[in-house]
Design an enzyme around this catalytic site. Sequence first.
Site, short mmCIF file in Angstrom:
data_model
loop_
_atom_site.label_atom_id
_atom_site.label_comp_id
_atom_site.label_asym_id
_atom_site.label_seq_id
_atom_site.Cartn_x
_atom_site.Cartn_y
_atom_site.Cartn_z
N PHE A 296 -14.75 -20.27 -14.73
CA PHE A 296 -14.46 -21.42 -15.59
C PHE A 296 -15.16 -22.68 -15.13
CE2 PHE A 296 -11.39 -22.26 -12.23
CZ PHE A 296 -11.41 -23.65 -12.13
N GLU B 291 -9.21 -21.56 0.45
CA GLU B 291 -9.85 -22.40 -0.55
C GLU B 291 -8.78 -23.01 -1.46
OE1 GLU B 291 -13.72 -22.07 -3.41
OE2 GLU B 291 -12.28 -20.43 -3.55
N CYS C 56 -17.55 -24.37 -6.20
CA CYS C 56 -17.68 -23.51 -5.02
C CYS C 56 -18.54 -24.15 -3.95
CB CYS C 56 -18.25 -22.15 -5.41
SG CYS C 56 -19.95 -22.20 -6.00
#
Length: 506
Positions: free
Chosen positions: A150, A384, A282
């Site tokens: 996404f 994360e 990321c």
Amino acid sequence: MTRDLTHFVGGKHVDGTSGRFGDVFDPSSGTVQARVPLASTAEVQAAIGVAADAQLEWAAQNAQRRSRVLLRFLDLIGKDMDSLARLLSSEHGKTIDDAKGDIQRGVEVIEFAAGAPHLLKGEYSSGAGGGIDVYSMRQPLGVVAGITPFNFPAMIPLWKAGPALAAGNAFLLKPSERDPSVPLRIAELFLEAGLPAGVFNVVNGDKEAVDAILHDDRVKAVGFVGSTPIAQYIYATAAANGKRAQCFGGAKNHMIVMPDADLDQVADALVGAGYGSAGERCMAISVAVPVGKETGDALAAKLTERVKHLKVGPALEDGNDYGPLVTADAKKRVEHYIQLGVDEGGTLLADGRGYSVDGYENGFYLGPTLFDDVTADMAIYREEIFGPVLIIARAEDYEQALAMATDHQYGNGVSIFTRDGDAARDFAARVEVGMVGVNVPIPVPIAYHTFGGWKKSGFGDLNQHGPDAFRFYTKTKTVTSRWPSTTLRSAQQTKEGASFVIPTMH
């Protein structure tokens, strides 16, 4: 009234038939703006069949003609940039400028892929043996698939599709169901650019669609970007079914701050790299590692002051530094990590929870959050978070800072800020991370180099874009050829007869 989205198969929009739908939100207001169909296994299989039929004709075109389609696509997407960026922002929540950057990074890979005639050239060795020539050719795999996240609804699909199409494959895209409208628009633009119907297809869905792709023998390769657990699952399942796979997972990107660094430059870089796109990248820098107490104290003070002035608001309004998170669940997940960091003993310098925007009280907003005194045993360091949370994890010296980045389970990206060339060179050589920045906060390589992380950030031997992409989306055939004359052949047969030893080129 919400609208129903579609799939895009065989050059046209196709309604879903599974009866299952997912909600697509406007993150800025928190309202549902569309429903996306979630494909059944049968729908995915039908799309794969369409792609397989279309691929043969597409592969038969020479590489130069395929490249011309990409060049026309570049012209069309350039003209559509503004409307495409607004569409992207409305479903994802990133600002318009950030959305344009998302699209542009994808465009740059299409520009690189348009060089396919050169990139697909094989090798040739004349006279490798007595009258023998050896040459290789790169040929498409057939039908390949991309399963994309996404957080970059334009960039990652284009990273996957561009080289795959240029190499002569048909491409099946399973985008994120959270923001599927941009991928559907990309499919329309490819068709308008002259790509034959059925060569680029979009099938929306969830795990059922993913599994249908992984278990269909007609799909020869799968590319994925997302979380590490899913990356591991897709990589293992694809391999078990005889498919090539390149799967990229989570990250925990460090920025090492040496005592000689310009701390104002560092603080600006960290704020942009840590909080841009609400941290849903990321390649976001989520861990600042100042070396030495003096450096750490000064950096914490500068970051605390800058965080106070960040502006968070609706994606489509000008002047905001970043917008909302993509969904309410994403917001809750990040809030959970913030509380976990407090419980584990981190020093909370800025708390983004409870952030509200006038007129948009139901939007998925989080203010910038900053932790200090974070240690390697804390979950907010190990895992994360994927939100606007920046942590400071201090190091006593350079070797400890190097070890922190090297020993972490993720190895996607890392940066070092310093004025010392020896330190930078040593760091780049020794750190166990796939992408390194030197005084660059987000070390995303340009399109003609390769992108990929190490350790639990990447699974597979070949990375995204650059020459690796063409290696991944093609198979190499090597031909050993001899054309002796009748006279030579008769002489050799008379002299040698049948040979029962392995051929050599001595």
